[in-house]
Structure formats: structure tokens, C-alpha cells
Scaffold this motif. Structure first.
Motif, short mmCIF file in Angstrom:
data_model
loop_
_atom_site.label_atom_id
_atom_site.label_comp_id
_atom_site.label_asym_id
_atom_site.label_seq_id
_atom_site.Cartn_x
_atom_site.Cartn_y
_atom_site.Cartn_z
N THR A 185 41.62 -47.30 -7.13
CA THR A 185 42.68 -46.41 -6.67
C THR A 185 42.40 -45.80 -5.30
N GLY A 186 41.15 -45.79 -4.89
CA GLY A 186 40.77 -45.13 -3.65
C GLY A 186 40.71 -43.62 -3.79
N LYS A 187 40.97 -43.13 -4.99
CA LYS A 187 40.99 -41.69 -5.22
C LYS A 187 39.61 -41.18 -5.61
N GLU A 188 39.44 -39.88 -5.49
CA GLU A 188 38.21 -39.23 -5.88
C GLU A 188 37.97 -39.46 -7.38
N ASN A 189 36.74 -39.73 -7.73
CA ASN A 189 36.37 -39.97 -9.12
C ASN A 189 36.01 -38.64 -9.78
N ILE A 190 36.89 -38.13 -10.65
CA ILE A 190 36.73 -36.80 -11.22
C ILE A 190 36.53 -36.89 -12.72
N VAL A 191 35.55 -36.16 -13.22
CA VAL A 191 35.33 -36.02 -14.65
C VAL A 191 35.55 -34.55 -15.01
N ALA A 192 36.38 -34.30 -16.00
CA ALA A 192 36.60 -32.93 -16.47
C ALA A 192 35.60 -32.63 -17.58
N VAL A 193 34.94 -31.48 -17.48
CA VAL A 193 34.01 -31.04 -18.51
C VAL A 193 34.63 -29.84 -19.20
N LEU A 194 35.18 -30.07 -20.40
CA LEU A 194 35.73 -29.00 -21.22
C LEU A 194 34.58 -28.45 -22.05
N ASP A 195 34.19 -27.21 -21.78
CA ASP A 195 32.95 -26.73 -22.38
C ASP A 195 32.82 -25.24 -22.09
N THR A 196 31.59 -24.74 -22.13
CA THR A 196 31.32 -23.42 -21.56
C THR A 196 31.38 -23.58 -20.04
N GLY A 197 31.10 -22.51 -19.32
CA GLY A 197 31.14 -22.61 -17.87
C GLY A 197 29.99 -23.42 -17.31
N ILE A 198 30.04 -23.68 -16.02
CA ILE A 198 29.03 -24.48 -15.32
C ILE A 198 28.53 -23.68 -14.12
N ASP A 199 27.22 -23.62 -13.97
CA ASP A 199 26.63 -22.94 -12.81
C ASP A 199 26.82 -23.83 -11.58
N ILE A 200 27.89 -23.58 -10.86
CA ILE A 200 28.26 -24.44 -9.74
C ILE A 200 27.38 -24.22 -8.51
N SER A 201 26.48 -23.24 -8.58
CA SER A 201 25.54 -23.01 -7.48
C SER A 201 24.21 -23.71 -7.69
N HIS A 202 24.02 -24.30 -8.84
CA HIS A 202 22.76 -25.00 -9.10
C HIS A 202 22.58 -26.09 -8.06
N PRO A 203 21.39 -26.21 -7.44
CA PRO A 203 21.21 -27.18 -6.36
C PRO A 203 21.46 -28.63 -6.78
N ASP A 204 21.28 -28.95 -8.06
CA ASP A 204 21.56 -30.31 -8.51
C ASP A 204 23.03 -30.54 -8.81
N LEU A 205 23.84 -29.46 -8.79
CA LEU A 205 25.25 -29.59 -9.14
C LEU A 205 26.21 -29.20 -8.03
N LYS A 206 25.76 -28.39 -7.09
CA LYS A 206 26.70 -27.81 -6.13
C LYS A 206 27.44 -28.86 -5.31
N ASN A 207 26.81 -30.00 -5.05
CA ASN A 207 27.49 -31.05 -4.29
C ASN A 207 28.31 -31.98 -5.17
#
Length: 756
Positions: A185-207
């Protein structure tokens, strides 16, 4: 009886078996409890978790019900009120007024010919079972050495040697794709995580975190018109705001799941199955679980953003028609954890995994030896495949500060357990200060109350207290082991001792009952000395007389496990300074002598803004500090919660490679696996997925020795490995040409047919 359960029962909330979680961890008591026992799984035990939202029902009306007056008539007839219309056609969330019996309302609605179905608003729990609590400090050169699901060389994981090649061939798959934009599709590959929250500042996750390009951050406007203001990185449906990470809500689980799926390849920490994927945090589980309605909202959000892959590491034991319909109408592939009850679920039990929906993959858990995990649900009808779920290292949030406080010389409250201190000599140092401060002599009778729920598979931390006390010379020690979910010692028992040392270990569902609180208060009033220790006690006891009045402790923030101890100036603990390398200006803060025990970053401003009153009842004497960075923010968890994201990551790799049809993604995953003997008659596809083959990377050439021709030398290569089975020494998957798990006559014939 557990204090939370008493309150739930007092409110008339129904408790029933829920499928597990986890923590675990997992609606869960205070937060998901990730610890479970082989023969008595806790997370969805009927006495521990609320199965549904009290006083709320979901109704679906018949398609021919077009009149609003008809709905009003149904509401009036059954004394119910509309709370919200859901995104599913003809489905409403309604509220039952106090005094109405839910079962009577449901019975009457089912008899109404205008109603297609009616159900409670169910509550879901995450599906992790163990916080193994052995944080891994991962240096750059150690990246991934514990990630056996990605590459299993037989390495030892938490005391168990693995079997080489019991992995998903993910490293080989990365030669094909790492999960970036979809080739189809040429579109961004997105996975939705339905769960508790996610620490989006974690260095392994922020990007790896999805960014909503249609939203302008912080302008207070719903720029993309989807009904959510400033949803830059997703949405928190539990708290109904845009902060997808709330450390006080216990958002470890979602952070761990996200790391398994998509931790970036940054040369440190861990790496996810699809390290170039984008993760959309959709939080719907909080300290008391997550409801059907909030799950449906999250699914609708993902659908409107075009997401095709959704991870669901959570469960409930009740058939949920509303959730099933939302999943089936989403146009996405849902990867669901099979549940941690150790049960056959072919007749249901754990949902959404057991739904017979074409767009769901249900995932069991295996360990690093290829064996079905003791806690994992199974069933050839309702469980599709297995994936790594034991001893899974992944990301967790940065830790939060905790403290210890003393009131006079009678009570000592410790917001962290001595098990968090790294060695016995340091534990002795702290205990020596505590005993002297409380005025306990070496021959005084001491009662250690072990309330860490280690009889229910949580870690046993008795020796973290008993051994250092004995080493210090305290000889008159008695141990009282509190059975899981029971009251502790009686008042008359405690009054026989000069000191009661009561510890709760890693229990998340506060084991100190209301009866225990009353007894402890009376014990203190009678002149007894109390030492209360536990990393998760603060939240559940924060409004109790025991802490507020008799121990002088006021909890403002919830505490978590952290990495360093430092004594406060002006107290007997001033010289305590352990793990000093983690104590920095960034992480250290002071609580002045005479101030209340508190757990916030900026004490004065927080108290002023919230209107709290500072008293001089307790002195904060000991501070347990986190690292100012994320060096220690990795932990091993167990659970089908951890198995599902491995499959989600593989689905993301397939989507990136151009397989955009969700049915084809599912078929590729289920039809390309390494057979495992332990999974025969346990799951539909009895093996661990082979990501390389699923991506079309299987060796199609019969030129096994790579000399340019298919000849007798290739036959010899097969013959040399004849009768080798998957997992045995010298096994190499490329010689198993028909993917049946054994190198045999069929592989010889395949090569022979290729000889010209």
C-alpha cells in the motif's frame, strides 16, 4: 477477606471466573497481578476479579426497530436509562438505576421481541502471569542476548537452558523485512496495542510510537475531526484523555507488550519482532481493568485510522457478543492471548481468543524448550498456534520514587521491600537502623508476618527479612505465614511480641484485610511496635486510619520498585547510601525532617496545589530512588500476553512485505510453523511460527550444498541428517523440505526428483 473484595461485595458487584491475566497483572484489583500458580491460577479467579461493570448493560435492538419511541418505551418499561449509543449499529449502553436487580432486567429484556440480545458491560484483564523481578541492565553489546524467542541458541533464561532453534526464525526474517511501510500500500505500517498505557518516552519505544499527523499537538482542537482532541499518539479510553501513559495506573503491561512487537533497533536494550513498525497506543485497561464499551471505542478508533493489525493481550471468561461484533466489523486482524488458566478452552472460557471469528488468531504460550507453558490455555478448536511466552524480556516504564517513614519510636512504614536491596549486608545495615530506632533488643520477641502470597506463586521473600535479622543477632524470631487470601495473625497472637514485622513482597492486590487493619491499630494502641513493609501497600492503604492516624503516613503518589537507597539528613538513617551510582541530582530529592511521607517529584508545589496539609506526625527517613534514566527498565514477564505480541509482530512483518489481506496474513502464519511435539492435540497449528518461511523466504532450491547443481551430493546432505527431528542436535530447518519436522524419506524423494 481482601479489603477490595469486601467493598466490591458490599456494592453488589458480581465476581466470576475470568480467563488470566497479568497481571497480572489481567478488571484487576489494584492493578493486574502478574504472578500466578501452576495449579491454582489467580488472575481470573472468581473471588478476585470483577467480571462486569456493575449497573451497566449493552443492548442490541432488532434491525427493524427504527422508531426512537420504541427505544424510549423499552427504557421506560424496564426502568433503565440511556448512557451512550455505541458505534455498532442498533447498540446502546444503558444504566440500571440503584435498587433494580440486573438479572431481572436482563430477563425481561430478553423476552422483548424488539431486543436481539442484551449483556453486561464486561471487564477485561491483561494476560501476563509473572513479574520475575530480575531487571536486566542491558549494555549495548548485550543487546538481545536474552531474547530467546528471536534467537534461541540454548541460552539459559531464568535458570532454564533452552533448546537451540526453538525460536521464530525472526533474525532470518529480517533479511526480508523489518516491518516498515507496507510494500502493498505504501502506507505506514501501524499496529494498535489495546492494553494498559505505553511509556512512549522509553528509549526503545519512542521512535516506534505512532504519530497522528492529522493532529496539531497541544492546541486543544480536534484537528482531524475524529472526536478526540490532541490525540497525537493515540488515546486513553480508560481515563478519557490523550495521555497514553499514566505511571500511577500501572502501565507496565502495555509497555512490555509494545516492546515485544516493535522496540526499535537502536543498539541498546532489546529489539522488537518488527523493529520498524509504528505502534498506536490505545489504552482501555487501568487499575480496575477495562470494559467492553471502552474496548469497542478503541477498536473503532483504530478502524477509522485504517489499522489492520491489533494486539489483544487480555481476556474475560464471558461470551461478549458486543465485542465479537466490533472485532468482526473492524476489517483488522486481531491477535489474542489464549489466557493463563491452564485450561482447555474449546468450549469457550477465554474471550476474545475463543470467539470463532475469522479475523482472530488465538495464541498459546511455550517456554524456551518448546514446551506448552503450564499456565497456558489450549485447545485445537479455539487456540490457533503457540509463541514464546515464558521468560520474555521486554520494556517496562522508568521507576518511581519511594520512601520510608517513622512515627515516634513505635511504627516504621517502608514503601519498598527489603527484597529490592541487592545483598544481605545492605539489608542488615538498614535493619540495624530500624531495630535501634524502634528500640528492639536482641532478645525481644519478634513476629515476622509473611504476607507475600508466595503460596500463590509470587516470590518468597521471607529470607530477605529473617536472614539479616538473625545475622544481626536477633534470636527470638517467630514466623507467621499468612495463607493466600486470608487474615493475618490475631490481636492476641501479636500482643505476645515486642515487634511485628509485616511484609507483603510483590503482591499487587493488597493482602492486608480490613480485619488485619483493625488488629494492627489495636496492637499499636496497646503499645506494640509495628514495622510494615511492601512496595505496593501505599495505594491501597493510603486512606486508612492505620497509615494516616497511627503511622503518620500520607501517601500522595503510588510507589514502585526502584534501584537505590539514601538516608535523610537529621535521622538515624543519614549514613545509608546504597547503590550510589544510581543516585544523581536528577533523581534525588529531599523530604525535610518533620514532613509527611510522600511520593511526588515536587513535594511543596504538589501539596499546595492539591490542598494537602503537612503535619509533623512522621519523619521521612529513608528514600528509595530510581535511576534517572532507563537502564533498568527491562523485565522478564510470563504469560500468553507475551506470546500474542510475537504473532502480532510477525503479522506486521507480513503486512510490510506486501501481504495486506488479513486472511492471507493469518493463513501464512498458521501454515508455516516448526512442529513441536508438546503441542500435538493442544493447538490447531502444533508448532512455533517460522517467520522466515511465512514471508516466503523458505529455501526453495534443492541445491542444498550450494554448488550450483542438484545432484547426489545433495542427496548425501539429506542422508547425513536422516531421521533428525526438529530441536535435536545438528537440526537445520533447510533440510526439512516438506516442513513436517523430521528429515526423512520424503525429503530424499524431493531432492531425487530434482536431479536432472
Amino acid at each position: 477477606m481482601n479489603r477490595l473484595l469486601k467493598r466490591i461485595l458490599a456494592l453488589g458487584i458480581s465476581i466470576s471466573v475470568i480467563g488470566v491475566g497479568d497481571l497480572g497483572r489481567q478488571v484487576y484489583a489494584l492493578k493486574e497481578n502478574p504472578q500466578e500458580k501452576k495449579n491454582d491460577i489467580r488472575m481470573h479467579s472468581k473471588f478476585n476479579k470483577a467480571n462486569k461493570k456493575e449497573g451497566e448493560l449493552i443492548i442490541k435492538y432488532k434491525k427493524d426497530l427504527k422508531s426512537a419511541l420504541s427505544k424510549e418505551d423499552i427504557y421506560k418499561k424496564n426502568s433503565i436509562n440511556l448512557k451512550k449509543s455505541l458505534s455498532i449499529p442498533n447498540v446502546d449502553l444503558v444504566k440500571i438505576p440503584l435498587g433494580q436487580k440486573e438479572e431481572d432486567v436482563i430477563s425481561n429484556l430478553k423476552k422483548d421481541p424488539r431486543v436481539e440480545w442484551v449483556q453486561p458491560n464486561y471487564i477485561y484483564y491483561s494476560q501476563s502471569t509473572n513479574f520475575l523481578n530480575n531487571n536486566a541492565y542491558l549494555k549495548q553489546e548485550e543487546n538481545g542476548q536474552y531474547q530467546w524467542g528471536i534467537s534461541n541458541t540454548g541460552q539459559n533464561i531464568n535458570g532454564q537452558d533452552g533448546v537451540p532453534d526453538v525460536d521464530m526464525n525472526i533474525e532470518e526474517a529480517w533479511d526480508v523485512t523489518k516491518g516498515g511501510s507496507s510494500e502493498g500500500t505504501g502506507k505506514e505500517n501501524i499496529v494498535a496495542v489495546l492494553d494498559t498505557g505505553i511509556d512512549i518516552s522509553h528509549p526503545d519505544l519512542k521512535n516506534s510510537i505512532w504519530i497522528n499527523k492529522g493532529e496539531i499537538p497541544g492546541n486543544g482542537i480536534d484537528d482531524d475531526g475524529n472526536g478526540y482532541i490532541d490525540d497525537v499518539n493515540g488515546w486513553d479510553f480508560y481515563n478519557n484523555d490523550n495521555t497514553v501513559f499514566d505511571p500511577m495506573d500501572g502501565d507496565q503491561h502495555g509497555t512490555h507488550v509494545a516492546g515485544i512487537i516493535g522496540a526499535s533497533n537502536n543498539g541498546m536494550g532489546i529489539i522488537g519482532v518488527a523493529p520498524e513498525v509504528k505502534i498506536m497506543p490505545l489504552k482501555f485497561i487501568g487499575p480496575f481493568g477495562g470494559t467492553t464499551v471502552d474496548a469497542i471505542k478503541a477498536i473503532e478508533y483504530a478502524k477509522r485510522k485504517g489499522v489492520k493489525i491489533v494486539n489483544c493481550s487480555w481476556a474475560n471468561n464471558s461470551y461478549d457478543a458486543a465485542l465479537k461484533e466490533a472485532i468482526e466489523n473492524s476489517g483488522a486482524l486481531f491477535i489474542a492471548s489464549a489466557g493463563n488458566d491452564g485450561e482447555l478452552i474449546d468450549s469457550g472460557v477465554s474471550y476474545p481468543a475463543a470467539f470463532n471469528s475469522a479475523n482472530i488468531i488465538s495464541v498459546a504460550s511455550i517456554n524456551n524448550r518448546g514446551e506448552l507453558s503450564y499456565f497456558s490455555n489450549y485447545g485445537v478448536k479455539n487456540v490457533d498456534i503457540a509463541a514464546p511466552g515464558e521468560g520474555i524480556l521486554s520494556t517496562v516504564p522508568k521507576k518511581i520514587k519511594a520512601s520510608a517513614a517513622i512515627k515516634g519510636n513505635n511504627t516504621f512504614y517502608q514503601g519498598f521491600g527489603l527484597e529490592a536491596i541487592e545483598n544481605n549486608s545492605e539489608r542488615k545495615f538498614i535493619l540495624d537502623k530500624v531495630m535501634k530506632t524502634l528500640g528492639i533488643n536482641y532478645k525481644d520477641p519478634i513476629l515476622i508476618v509473611q504476607d507475600d502470597e508466595s503460596d500463590f506463586a509470587l516470590p518468597n521473600y521471607l529470607n530477605s527479612y529473617r536472614v539479616p535479622l538473625q545475622d544481626l543477632g536477633y534470636s527470638n524470631i517467630t514466623t507467621y505465614n499468612v495463607p493466600f487470601y486470608d487474615n493475618g495473625p490475631s490481636l492476641s497472637k501479636m500482643k505476645q511480641y515486642k515487634l511485628v514485622l509485616w511484609f507483603t513482597g510483590e503482591s499487587y492486590d493488597n493482602p492486608i484485610t480490613i480485619d488485619d487493619e483493625d488488629n494492627l491499630v489495636d496492637y499499636i494502641k496497646s503499645g506494640g511496635k509495628l514495622y510494615l513493609s511492601g512496595e505496593n501497600l501505599g495505594e491501597s492503604l493510603k486512606d486508612s486510619d492505620l497509615l494516616l492516624k497511627y503511622m503518620g503516613v500520607k501517601i500522595l503518589f503510588k510507589d514502585e520498585g526502584v534501584q537505590a537507597v539514601k538516608g535523610m539528613k537529621g535521622t538515624a538513617f543519614e549514613s545509608v547510601n546504597m547503590n550510589e551510582s544510581y543516585i544523581t541530582e536528577q533523581s534525588s530529592y529531599k523530604i525535610s525532617k518533620g514532613g509527611n511521607y510522600a511520593l511526588e517529584v515536587n513535594k511543596d508545589s504538589y501539596i499546595n496545589s492539591q490542598g494537602y496539609t503537612i503535619s509533623n506526625n512522621a519523619i521521612s527517613v529513608l528514600e528509595y530512588l530510581p535511576s534517572y534514566n532507563y537502564d533498568k527498565s527491562y523485565e522478564f514477564y510470563d504469560g500468553t500476553s507475551m506470546a500474542a505480541p510475537y504473532i502480532t509482530g510477525l503479522a506486521a512483518l507480513l503486512y510490510a512485505k506486501g501481504t495486506t489481506n488479513i486472511e492471507e496474513i493469518k493463513n501464512r502464519i498458521l501454515n508455516n510453523y516448526k512442529p513441536l511435539e508438546s503441542l500435538k492435540n493442544k493447538v490447531a497449528s502444533p508448532g512455533i511460527p517460522d517467520a522466515f518461511r511465512a514471508l516466503g523466504g523458505q529455501v526453495l532450491s534443492l541445491d542444498l550444498n550450494s554448488d550450483g547443481i542438484v545432484d547426489i551430493k545433495d542427496l548425501a546432505s539429506i542422508a547425513q541428517r536422516y531421521n533428525l527431528k526438529y530441536g535435536e542436535a545438528n537440526w537445520d530447518y533447510k533440510y526439512d523440505l516438506n516442513f513436517d519436522g523430521v528429515i526423512d524419506i520424503f525429503d530424499l524423494v524431493k531432492v531425487a526428483n530434482g536431479i536432472k
